[in-house]
Motif scaffolding. Structure first.
Motif, PDB file in Angstrom:
ATOM      1  N   LEU A  32       0.907  -1.186  -0.042  1.00 16.68           N
ATOM      2  CA  LEU A  32      -0.038  -0.036   0.046  1.00 16.68           C
ATOM      3  C   LEU A  32       0.788   1.229  -0.132  1.00 16.68           C
ATOM      4  CD1 LEU A  32      -2.768  -0.991   2.658  1.00 16.68           C
ATOM      5  CD2 LEU A  32      -3.121  -0.964   0.113  1.00 16.68           C
ATOM      6  N   ALA A  33       2.018   1.218   0.682  1.00 15.59           N
ATOM      7  CA  ALA A  33       2.778   2.460   1.042  1.00 15.59           C
ATOM      8  C   ALA A  33       3.212   3.094  -0.441  1.00 15.59           C
ATOM      9  CB  ALA A  33       4.013   2.105   1.518  1.00 15.59           C
ATOM     10  N   PRO A  34       3.415   2.571  -1.572  1.00 11.42           N
ATOM     11  CA  PRO A  34       3.993   3.198  -2.745  1.00 11.42           C
ATOM     12  C   PRO A  34       2.761   4.000  -3.311  1.00 11.42           C
ATOM     13  CG  PRO A  34       4.680   0.920  -2.805  1.00 11.42           C
ATOM     14  CD  PRO A  34       3.976   1.012  -1.579  1.00 11.42           C
ATOM     15  N   LEU A  35       1.481   3.591  -2.849  1.00 14.18           N
ATOM     16  CA  LEU A  35       0.230   4.441  -3.487  1.00 14.18           C
ATOM     17  C   LEU A  35      -0.003   5.570  -2.461  1.00 14.18           C
ATOM     18  CD1 LEU A  35      -1.723   1.095  -4.290  1.00 14.18           C
ATOM     19  CD2 LEU A  35      -0.124   2.537  -5.906  1.00 14.18           C
ATOM     20  N   VAL A  36       0.504   5.742  -1.447  1.00 14.14           N
ATOM     21  CA  VAL A  36       0.043   6.622  -0.551  1.00 14.14           C
ATOM     22  C   VAL A  36       0.947   7.907  -0.433  1.00 14.14           C
ATOM     23  CG1 VAL A  36      -0.450   7.186   2.022  1.00 14.14           C
ATOM     24  CG2 VAL A  36      -1.138   4.932   0.979  1.00 14.14           C
ATOM     25  N   SER A  37       0.393   9.047  -0.331  1.00 18.78           N
ATOM     26  CA  SER A  37       1.276  10.443  -0.428  1.00 18.78           C
ATOM     27  C   SER A  37       0.717  11.156   1.015  1.00 18.78           C
ATOM     28  CB  SER A  37       1.221  11.123  -1.566  1.00 18.78           C
ATOM     29  OG  SER A  37      -0.242  11.496  -1.730  1.00 18.78           O
ATOM     30  N   ASP A  38      -0.338  10.999   1.519  1.00 20.72           N
ATOM     31  CA  ASP A  38      -0.831  11.599   2.617  1.00 20.72           C
ATOM     32  C   ASP A  38       0.097  11.062   3.731  1.00 20.72           C
ATOM     33  OD1 ASP A  38      -2.282  12.611   4.893  1.00 20.72           O
ATOM     34  OD2 ASP A  38      -4.015  12.496   3.588  1.00 20.72           O
ATOM     35  N   PRO A  39       0.553  12.330   4.655  1.00 25.04           N
ATOM     36  CA  PRO A  39       1.329  11.918   5.912  1.00 25.04           C
ATOM     37  C   PRO A  39       0.539  11.197   6.713  1.00 25.04           C
ATOM     38  CG  PRO A  39       1.146  14.601   5.503  1.00 25.04           C
ATOM     39  CD  PRO A  39       0.527  13.716   4.342  1.00 25.04           C
ATOM     40  N   MET A  40      -0.421  11.624   6.945  1.00 25.95           N
ATOM     41  CA  MET A  40      -1.580  11.123   8.036  1.00 25.95           C
ATOM     42  C   MET A  40      -1.396   9.590   7.866  1.00 25.95           C
ATOM     43  SD  MET A  40      -5.330  11.854   8.862  1.00 25.95           S
ATOM     44  CE  MET A  40      -6.372  10.994  10.006  1.00 25.95           C
ATOM     45  N   TYR A  41      -1.488   9.037   6.725  1.00 28.57           N
ATOM     46  CA  TYR A  41      -1.525   7.550   6.391  1.00 28.57           C
ATOM     47  C   TYR A  41      -0.178   6.932   6.207  1.00 28.57           C
ATOM     48  CZ  TYR A  41      -6.341   9.182   6.267  1.00 28.57           C
ATOM     49  OH  TYR A  41      -7.613   9.859   6.458  1.00 28.57           O
ATOM     50  N   LEU A  42       0.670   7.696   5.849  1.00 26.71           N
ATOM     51  CA  LEU A  42       2.225   7.227   5.641  1.00 26.71           C
ATOM     52  C   LEU A  42       2.717   6.968   6.988  1.00 26.71           C
ATOM     53  CD1 LEU A  42       3.695   9.766   3.129  1.00 26.71           C
ATOM     54  CD2 LEU A  42       3.602   7.230   2.604  1.00 26.71           C
ATOM     55  N   GLY A  43       2.594   7.601   7.981  1.00 29.50           N
ATOM     56  CA  GLY A  43       3.329   7.281   9.457  1.00 29.50           C
ATOM     57  C   GLY A  43       2.587   5.971   9.949  1.00 29.50           C
ATOM     58  N   PRO A  44       1.321   5.609   9.946  1.00 28.23           N
ATOM     59  CA  PRO A  44       1.109   4.167   9.993  1.00 28.23           C
ATOM     60  C   PRO A  44       1.682   3.164   9.202  1.00 28.23           C
ATOM     61  CG  PRO A  44      -0.869   5.786  10.321  1.00 28.23           C
ATOM     62  CD  PRO A  44       0.258   6.232   9.736  1.00 28.23           C
ATOM     63  N   MET A  45       2.051   3.459   7.973  1.00 33.08           N
ATOM     64  CA  MET A  45       2.622   2.406   7.067  1.00 33.08           C
ATOM     65  C   MET A  45       3.844   2.079   7.530  1.00 33.08           C
ATOM     66  SD  MET A  45       0.512   1.801   4.418  1.00 33.08           S
ATOM     67  CE  MET A  45      -1.344   2.600   3.787  1.00 33.08           C
ATOM     68  N   ALA A  46       4.564   3.155   7.786  1.00 32.87           N
ATOM     69  CA  ALA A  46       5.996   3.111   8.261  1.00 32.87           C
ATOM     70  C   ALA A  46       6.003   2.170   9.599  1.00 32.87           C
ATOM     71  CB  ALA A  46       6.739   4.463   8.468  1.00 32.87           C
ATOM     72  N   ARG A  47       5.116   2.611  10.470  1.00 29.17           N
ATOM     73  CA  ARG A  47       5.269   1.893  11.643  1.00 29.17           C
ATOM     74  C   ARG A  47       4.876   0.324  11.586  1.00 29.17           C
ATOM     75  NH1 ARG A  47       7.447   0.834  16.185  1.00 29.17           N
ATOM     76  NH2 ARG A  47       6.341   0.685  18.237  1.00 29.17           N
ATOM     77  N   ALA A  48       3.934   0.035  10.646  1.00 26.95           N
ATOM     78  CA  ALA A  48       3.407  -1.486  10.410  1.00 26.95           C
ATOM     79  C   ALA A  48       4.607  -2.170   9.686  1.00 26.95           C
ATOM     80  CB  ALA A  48       2.376  -1.476   9.467  1.00 26.95           C
ATOM     81  N   LEU A  49       5.568  -1.388   8.988  1.00 23.79           N
ATOM     82  CA  LEU A  49       6.592  -1.930   8.232  1.00 23.79           C
ATOM     83  C   LEU A  49       7.515  -2.396   9.261  1.00 23.79           C
ATOM     84  CD1 LEU A  49       6.561   0.236   5.057  1.00 23.79           C
ATOM     85  CD2 LEU A  49       6.594  -2.351   5.183  1.00 23.79           C
ATOM     86  N   ALA A  50       7.962  -1.440  10.199  1.00 21.26           N
ATOM     87  CA  ALA A  50       8.741  -1.609  11.272  1.00 21.26           C
ATOM     88  C   ALA A  50       8.680  -2.759  12.163  1.00 21.26           C
ATOM     89  CB  ALA A  50       9.189  -0.156  11.970  1.00 21.26           C
ATOM     90  N   VAL A  51       7.379  -2.750  12.635  1.00 21.91           N
ATOM     91  CA  VAL A  51       7.287  -3.875  13.543  1.00 21.91           C
ATOM     92  C   VAL A  51       7.272  -5.104  12.942  1.00 21.91           C
ATOM     93  CG1 VAL A  51       5.956  -2.502  15.146  1.00 21.91           C
ATOM     94  CG2 VAL A  51       4.700  -3.546  13.592  1.00 21.91           C
ATOM     95  N   GLY A  52       6.819  -5.298  11.452  1.00 19.50           N
ATOM     96  CA  GLY A  52       6.817  -6.319  10.722  1.00 19.50           C
ATOM     97  C   GLY A  52       8.190  -6.765  10.385  1.00 19.50           C
ATOM     98  N   GLY A  53       9.292  -6.023  10.599  1.00 16.11           N
ATOM     99  CA  GLY A  53      10.629  -6.524  10.198  1.00 16.11           C
ATOM    100  C   GLY A  53      11.284  -5.716   9.179  1.00 16.11           C
ATOM    101  N   GLN A  54      10.500  -4.960   8.468  1.00 13.98           N
ATOM    102  CA  GLN A  54      10.874  -4.158   7.146  1.00 13.98           C
ATOM    103  C   GLN A  54      11.490  -3.001   7.265  1.00 13.98           C
ATOM    104  OE1 GLN A  54       8.488  -4.843   3.395  1.00 13.98           O
ATOM    105  NE2 GLN A  54       7.339  -6.557   4.462  1.00 13.98           N
ATOM    106  N   MET A  55      12.545  -2.788   8.188  1.00 12.72           N
ATOM    107  CA  MET A  55      13.042  -1.561   8.470  1.00 12.72           C
ATOM    108  C   MET A  55      13.698  -0.735   7.335  1.00 12.72           C
ATOM    109  SD  MET A  55      12.761  -0.857  11.862  1.00 12.72           S
ATOM    110  CE  MET A  55      14.153   0.388  11.810  1.00 12.72           C
ATOM    111  N   GLY A  56      13.894  -1.244   6.153  1.00 12.82           N
ATOM    112  CA  GLY A  56      14.541  -0.460   5.214  1.00 12.82           C
ATOM    113  C   GLY A  56      13.356   0.556   4.607  1.00 12.82           C
ATOM    114  N   GLU A  57      12.346  -0.048   4.287  1.00 16.50           N
ATOM    115  CA  GLU A  57      11.248   0.766   3.723  1.00 16.50           C
ATOM    116  C   GLU A  57      10.651   1.708   4.824  1.00 16.50           C
ATOM    117  OE1 GLU A  57       8.898   2.674   1.057  1.00 16.50           O
ATOM    118  OE2 GLU A  57      10.444   1.221   0.658  1.00 16.50           O
ATOM    119  N   ALA A  58      10.382   1.206   5.805  1.00 19.25           N
ATOM    120  CA  ALA A  58      10.072   2.086   7.122  1.00 19.25           C
ATOM    121  C   ALA A  58      10.860   3.119   7.321  1.00 19.25           C
ATOM    122  CB  ALA A  58       9.959   1.195   8.093  1.00 19.25           C
TER     123      ALA A  58
END
Length: 812
Positions: free
Chosen positions: A686-712
């Protein structure tokens, strides 16, 4: 007592941590034992296939197949824990031991109250719906396989039939029935299952559920007079099933059971989700006389409709049902039962002019508004019915899916200044067209046509619509047309959401006394910051003026109070928000949006249990609304019902895959359930399709807790480069700064948001465990005070979450 030789053989095959205790019993297919799992300190059940059945199977393949059932993680399914085979090739598998009694034992104690029986049947249906969605058919639903414990019902032996079928070692054309061991129990077998039809599918479970339902609610098996397995099988194949006659059973449930017991699988409900919908809607339907027998349902083509013609048709229908000249008592009863629930499918615009879509859909929507106020008539929710616009499903299929007894379908054709509408009303139980007509009118008088004919509905059906006359609310055709355009854009959401305000403004310019346009503008404005980069501080003053104007013009409009509730919530006046939401519900108890607004208000405060009740009611009223499903799902996960909650959130995303709020709500549900890797996989897509900061933050957090630190980390850096005055940037940074463990930076972002207009922070599910690292700090509590949440559950260690405590995983 377990014989010594067999006990030794079985014990040797089991893991070292499992110690056999005693034999519990069993049947022709297996023996059942109780064992103690010493590693986990719990009791488990061990089932061993009989030598007769095992002789025709590959033990290795059975073990492999049965382990697939371990993937079924649903509260009403007893899961498979492990599996294997003894030295002499007898397959075995283990399940948790359920303390309680079987449904068969409960039936032996006497008849169950209808409410208890329906609760059990709903639990069984939930288990079947979940398994069927994953390609697993039970094939042996019966009271012995339904276990009762702690006030709920769970189903055992899922996956056994599939494993037996897949592990046969006989010739491909040899069935287990031919081998002398039928899968299933004759008393509960569907006709196609009893005859060994290789095409038997999930609908056999629907039939067995129908037998179970009949037995529980009627107090006896439908073919209780057949005393041998052969006679029972013959009855299932050739004898029509009797109709439930118990007076305590809602008419809708009786009709549902009759459909489930149809001999032809195609005449049964299409899936257990249809059964669940019917059970949910039946909760509001009174018990009535059993429905008359109907012939096999015939398909009906999806036609065209309009509000004017429907009013006349509904009046005709009522007169036919009540007039002494209408025919038999049975036909009158059938017509009256059919009118108890209705789905108005959005009308289609025909003739190639897509600009008239707003008018076609608006007419149907207005009709839904009018009829939702009719006592004793239940309307399918707007968002739910809208999913079937242009559908090629028959009226019967639509009725099954939407859980209603009648369907209105239609379209609109506009040519110059003339509008032609045609209506078709059908009985969903048998597909029979009840009434059909066509009407043509000057386009400038469409709104007047709706007003007059809506009044005719009230007059002809002798209805009182809230004590007021139903009208379009304006005498200006241009105002009404622009209002319909605004409502279409508002309900469809999407990238053109901000256009709704423009259409409402046009309606107001045409008629400044049009209360519904003022209310629509206020509601749309309050939703705009969630879909566009517009600050709440900029829209509230305008929305407040619009709401005040609407209130002065029509204080009894539910929409006005929904708008006022939204304004109060965004200014952190939680008591005022609740008061206005309750006022909207009092004015329109079947408004799904009013119930959703009440739940949203409570969710923002971390009041999980109360929010779940409101969201569930909203979903019952509109079961295919993506935003409602999403909020119910994440709140259910907050309440510790993890799998149910995630499933609902995923369903919401499937219904509205491009709506950013629903995307991030789904990610929060994964976080609540501790399913971090799944959340990260979704966020990565989903993250590549999102530009709104309100929704980018949760994307980063979800990626991080799931182990995908690079993209987060890349998303976090992107957020830091954005301007400080971009709407949602502070909330986005609060989430993303926690990616690297920067709790101080996350708190600074929260404080910056609280110091401005709040940056929508309370609405972004602060109960999420993502925020646990900062939740109990003095700075977090101080910031929450600015939101009037200083004493809320959100500042407690769990943020208001209920149920099981999940241990954090490494890196999360």
């Amino acid at each position: 007592m377990i014989d010594t030789t067999f006990r030794s053989t079985l014990q040797h095959a089991l893991p070292d941590t499992l110690l056999l205790q005693r034999e519990l019993g069993g049947g022709g297919m297996s023996r059942v034992f109780l064992a103690r799992d010493e590693a986990l300190g719990r009791e488990v059940v061990v089932k061993v296939l009989s030598p007769e059945l095992a002789a025709g199977l590959s033990a290795e393949r059975f073990t492999r197949e049965i382990k697939l059932a371990a993937s079924l993680q649903e509260p009403h399914i007893v899961p498979v824990l492990t599996a294997g085979a003894t030295a002499d090739g007898l397959p075995w598998f283990t399940m948790p031991f359920v303390a309680g009694e079987s449904l068969r034992d409960r039936i032996a104690h006497g008849a169950l109250p209808a409410a208890d029986a329906l609760g059990i049947l709903r639990n069984v249906a939930q288990a079947l719906a979940y398994a069927h969605a994953r390609g697993i058919v039970h094939r042996d639903i019966k009271p012995e396989n339904v276990l009762l414990s702690s006030g709920t019902a769970v189903v055992a032996d899922f996956g056994i039939a599939k494993a037996l079928s897949a592990s046969r070692t006989q010739a491909p054309d040899a069935s287990l029935t031919q081998a002398g061991m039928a899968i299933g129990t004759p008393a509960y077998m569907a006709p196609e299952q009893a005859t060994g039809d290789v095409n038997t599918d999930h609908r056999a479970d629907i039939y067995a559920w129908g037998v179970l339902a009949y037995e529980l609610l009627q107090g006896a098996h439908p073919f209780a007079d057949r005393t041998t397995p052969a006679a029972m099988t013959a009855a299932h194949i050739a004898t029509p099933a009797p109709v439930v006659t118990a007076a305590t059973v809602p008419a809708a449930v009786r009709a549902l059971i009759t459909r489930c017991l149809a001999k032809d699988p195609s005449d049964r409900p299409a899936g257990m989700d249809v059964v669940l919908t019917a059970l949910s809607t039946s909760a509001e339907s009174p018990a009535a006389a059993p429905p008359a027998h109907t012939s096999r349902r015939a398909p009906v083509a999806i036609g065209v409709a309009a509000i004017a013609v429907l009013a006349a048709g509904m009046a005709w229908w009522r007169s036919q049902a009540t007039s002494p000249m209408a025919g038999s008592a049975n036909s009158a009863a059938t017509a009256q039962e059919a009118v108890a629930s209705l789905a108005v499918i959005p009308f289609a615009s025909v003739g190639g002019d897509t600009t008239n879509t707003f008018l076609a859909e608006g007419i149907a929507d207005e009709l839904t508004t009018v009829l939702s106020r009719v006592p004793g008539l239940r309307l399918a929710g707007r968002a739910t019915a809208a999913r079937f616009k242009g559908s090629t499903l028959t009226a019967t299929q639509l009725g099954d899916t939407l859980g209603v007894r009648t369907i209105l379908i239609g379209s609109l054709r506009r040519a110059g200044d003339r509008v032609r509408v045609t209506a078709e009303l059908s009985n969903a139980s048998n597909g029979r067209v009840l009434w059909q007509d066509t009407f043509e009118q000057d386009a400038r008088d469409v709104f007047r046509m709706q007003e007059l004919l809506a009044q005719a509905i009230g007059a002809q059906l002798q209805l009182r619509l809230g004590g007021t006359t139903v009208s379009a609310g304006t005498s200006n055709p241009e105002a009404y047309e622009q209002y319909l355009r605004g409502m279409q854009v508002y309900r469809n959401r999407g990238p053109v959401f901000t256009d709704a305000e423009r259409y409402f403004d046009a309606a107001i310019r045409a008629d400044s006394s049009f209360a519904r346009a003022w209310a629509g503008k206020s509601i749309a404005l309050m939703g705009t910051p969630y879909y566009a980069l517009r600050h709440m501080r900029d829209v509230i003053p305008v929305a407040r003026v619009a709401a005040a104007r609407a209130l002065a013009l029509d204080s009894l409009s539910p929409d006005v109070h929904i708008a006022l509730s939204a304004i109060a919530a965004e200014q952190f006046d939680w008591a005022g928000a609740e008061r206005e939401a309750r006022r909207a519900i009092a004015l329109d108890s079947v408004s799904s949006i009013a119930h959703w607004r009440l739940g949203f208000n409570w969710s923002n405060q971390g009041r999980v249990a109360e929010a779940l009740v409101a969201f569930t009611r909203a979903r019952e009223l509109d079961p295919l609304s993506g935003i409602i499903l999403a909020w119910e799902g994440v709140t259910m996960a907050s309440a510790g019902r993890f799998d149910e909650g995630v499933a609902l959130a995923i369903r919401a995303h499937d219904l509205a895959p491009t709506v950013a709020p629903i995307q991030t709500i789904m990610l929060s549900a994964f976080a609540m359930a501790g399913r971090h890797s799944e959340g990260a996989e979704r966020a990565a897509k989903l993250a590549p399709l999102v530009s709104d900061p309100m929704y980018l933050g949760p994307m980063a957090r979800a990626l991080a807790v799931g182990g995908q630190m690079g993209e987060a980390t890349r998303i976090s850096q992107r957020l830091e480069r954005m301007g400080n005055d971009v709407r949602g940037v502070w909330y986005g940074r609060m989430s993303s700064r926690l990616v690297t463990g920067d709790t101080s930076g996350a708190l600074a972002a929260l404080e910056a948001a609280a110091a401005s207009d709040g940056d929508l922070v309370p609405s972004v599910i602060l109960a999420n465990p993502w925020f646990d690292p900062i939740r109990t700090t003095p700075r977090f509590k101080a910031a929450m005070k600015r939101y009037n949440l200083g004493n809320s559950p959100l500042v407690q260690p769990r943020g208001g979450r209920l149920g099981v405590v999940l241990k954090p995983k490494p890196g999360s």
